[in-house]
Design a protein around this motif. Structure first.
Motif, PDB file in Angstrom:
ATOM      1  N   PHE A  30       9.907   1.379 111.326  1.00 31.68           N
ATOM      2  CA  PHE A  30      10.357   0.859 112.497  1.00 31.68           C
ATOM      3  C   PHE A  30      11.327  -0.262 112.462  1.00 31.68           C
ATOM      4  O   PHE A  30      12.264  -0.281 113.379  1.00 31.68           O
ATOM      5  N   GLU A  31      11.582  -1.004 111.129  1.00 32.55           N
ATOM      6  CA  GLU A  31      12.688  -1.876 111.171  1.00 32.55           C
ATOM      7  C   GLU A  31      14.020  -1.172 111.121  1.00 32.55           C
ATOM      8  O   GLU A  31      15.037  -1.696 111.793  1.00 32.55           O
ATOM      9  N   LEU A  32      14.081  -0.255 110.407  1.00 30.57           N
ATOM     10  CA  LEU A  32      15.389   0.666 110.228  1.00 30.57           C
ATOM     11  C   LEU A  32      15.611   1.211 111.712  1.00 30.57           C
ATOM     12  O   LEU A  32      16.803   1.014 112.133  1.00 30.57           O
ATOM     13  N   LEU A  33      14.662   1.728 112.502  1.00 34.51           N
ATOM     14  CA  LEU A  33      14.952   2.410 113.780  1.00 34.51           C
ATOM     15  C   LEU A  33      15.532   1.138 114.644  1.00 34.51           C
ATOM     16  O   LEU A  33      16.362   1.186 115.392  1.00 34.51           O
ATOM     17  N   LEU A  34      14.946  -0.053 114.691  1.00 38.00           N
ATOM     18  CA  LEU A  34      15.148  -1.098 115.628  1.00 38.00           C
ATOM     19  C   LEU A  34      16.575  -1.720 115.389  1.00 38.00           C
ATOM     20  O   LEU A  34      17.587  -2.085 116.119  1.00 38.00           O
ATOM     21  N   ASN A  35      16.936  -1.691 114.068  1.00 34.55           N
ATOM     22  CA  ASN A  35      18.202  -1.939 113.500  1.00 34.55           C
ATOM     23  C   ASN A  35      19.535  -1.255 114.077  1.00 34.55           C
ATOM     24  O   ASN A  35      20.194  -1.600 114.315  1.00 34.55           O
ATOM     25  N   ASN A  36      18.903   0.022 114.026  1.00 35.60           N
ATOM     26  CA  ASN A  36      20.029   1.063 114.463  1.00 35.60           C
ATOM     27  C   ASN A  36      20.072   1.010 116.020  1.00 35.60           C
ATOM     28  O   ASN A  36      21.373   1.117 116.528  1.00 35.60           O
ATOM     29  N   ALA A  37      18.995   0.704 116.540  1.00 40.34           N
ATOM     30  CA  ALA A  37      19.329   0.626 118.023  1.00 40.34           C
ATOM     31  C   ALA A  37      19.767  -0.863 118.496  1.00 40.34           C
ATOM     32  O   ALA A  37      20.598  -0.592 119.367  1.00 40.34           O
ATOM     33  N   ALA A  38      19.621  -1.714 117.736  1.00 41.61           N
ATOM     34  CA  ALA A  38      20.345  -2.803 118.160  1.00 41.61           C
ATOM     35  C   ALA A  38      21.809  -2.682 117.829  1.00 41.61           C
ATOM     36  O   ALA A  38      22.433  -3.282 118.836  1.00 41.61           O
ATOM     37  N   ASP A  39      22.309  -2.017 116.889  1.00 37.93           N
ATOM     38  CA  ASP A  39      23.569  -1.921 116.647  1.00 37.93           C
ATOM     39  C   ASP A  39      24.224  -0.767 117.620  1.00 37.93           C
ATOM     40  O   ASP A  39      25.345  -1.244 118.283  1.00 37.93           O
ATOM     41  N   ALA A  40      23.594   0.011 118.133  1.00 45.72           N
ATOM     42  CA  ALA A  40      24.079   1.043 119.384  1.00 45.72           C
ATOM     43  C   ALA A  40      23.941   0.497 120.585  1.00 45.72           C
ATOM     44  O   ALA A  40      24.936   0.564 121.616  1.00 45.72           O
ATOM     45  N   LEU A  41      23.272  -0.717 120.836  1.00 45.05           N
ATOM     46  CA  LEU A  41      23.230  -1.152 122.091  1.00 45.05           C
ATOM     47  C   LEU A  41      24.178  -2.170 122.660  1.00 45.05           C
ATOM     48  O   LEU A  41      24.628  -1.942 123.585  1.00 45.05           O
ATOM     49  N   GLY A  42      24.836  -2.970 121.685  1.00 44.65           N
ATOM     50  CA  GLY A  42      25.959  -3.647 121.783  1.00 44.65           C
ATOM     51  C   GLY A  42      25.525  -4.659 122.790  1.00 44.65           C
ATOM     52  O   GLY A  42      26.296  -5.185 123.426  1.00 44.65           O
TER      53      GLY A  42
END
Length: 251
Positions: A30-42
């Motif tokens: 989940f940490e990887l997923l949330l990190n990727n989502a944070a980068d994508a969210l901007g």
């Protein structure tokens, strides 16, 4: 909600060997997923490098729980275990979830087993469906609220479940459904968001689960071949995780 987002991941299972070697536990997935989502969210101040404070708690073996005064949200992971059983650690998890849902500061995210635990905490029946498994990448039919929440018209997500929440509580809005599972997600502003699918799953993680469950006879040859065939399909896990973060960022 102010940054950093303090998210307590309640780990309800231990991954299989390859996944565990790579991520440690499902908290790492989940940490990887949330990190990727944070980068994508901007969003300003939120990325894989800042704005996320992810803490992990093993609630099945160690029965560790966060102090709710020290966190902004709990995220309840998936599990191979049955969310409707009355074994001590599951009962404790349901009671903790009820406690969180009864207050106004800490928000709740539920994924698969976690979605079912939230449903149970809200008074819904959770049971083993006679309709069979949903496994590998599958499309879900979004409600209008689902389209608004995920900001897409179509969504495909990894699935790995046979248990379902019976109906949708009157206190929440339904996000999605499939032919097999009517309740594929729930939402209540500033309180909870859940999905029956697995946005955190990856190709390799699902392949490992499918192989393992086929080898021990959980999946028939036909079920295994069908799931493996769909494993290459596109999944929208990051889209779902972006919705999680937007939910947490709501004032």
């Amino acid at each position: 909600m102010k940054l950093p987002l303090r998210i307590a991941v309640l780990e309800c299972d231990i991954p299989l060997d390859k996944t565990r070697a790579k991520f440690g536990g499902y908290g790492g997935v989940f940490e990887l997923l949330l990190n990727n989502a944070a980068d994508a969210l901007g969003h300003p101040g939120l990325s894989s490098k800042e704005g996320l404070d992810i803490r992990k708690y093993n609630v099945i073996h160690e029965e560790l729980y966060p102090n709710i005064e020290d966190i902004d949200a709990i995220l309840i992971t998936g599990s191979r275990h049955n969310s409707f059983e009355d074994v001590p650690w599951i009962v404790k998890l349901v009671e903790f979830t009820k406690k969180v849902l009864e207050q106004d500061c800490v928000r709740v995210i539920g994924v698969c087993f976690g979605h079912q635990i939230v449903g149970r905490a809200l008074g819904q029946r959770v049971y083993r469906s006679d309709a069979g498994w949903e496994a590998s990448v599958l499309p879900v039919e979004l409600t209008q609220k689902g389209k608004d929440t995920f900001q897409v018209d179509k969504l495909s997500i990894y699935q790995m479940h046979k248990d379902i929440v019976d109906g949708v509580p009157t206190s929440v809005e339904q996000l999605a459904k499939t032919a097999i599972c009517e309740n594929q997600g729930m939402y209540q502003e500033r309180r909870l968001i859940t999905v029956q699918g697995h946005p955190e799953f990856t190709h390799d993680l699902v392949e490992e689960i499918l192989h393992s469950r086929h080898e021990i006879g959980i999946f028939s040859d036909a079920e295994y071949k069908d799931a493996m065939r769909r494993l290459e399909d596109h999944d929208d896990g990051v889209i779902v995780a972006k919705a999680f973060l937007r939910f947490l960022l709501q004032d």
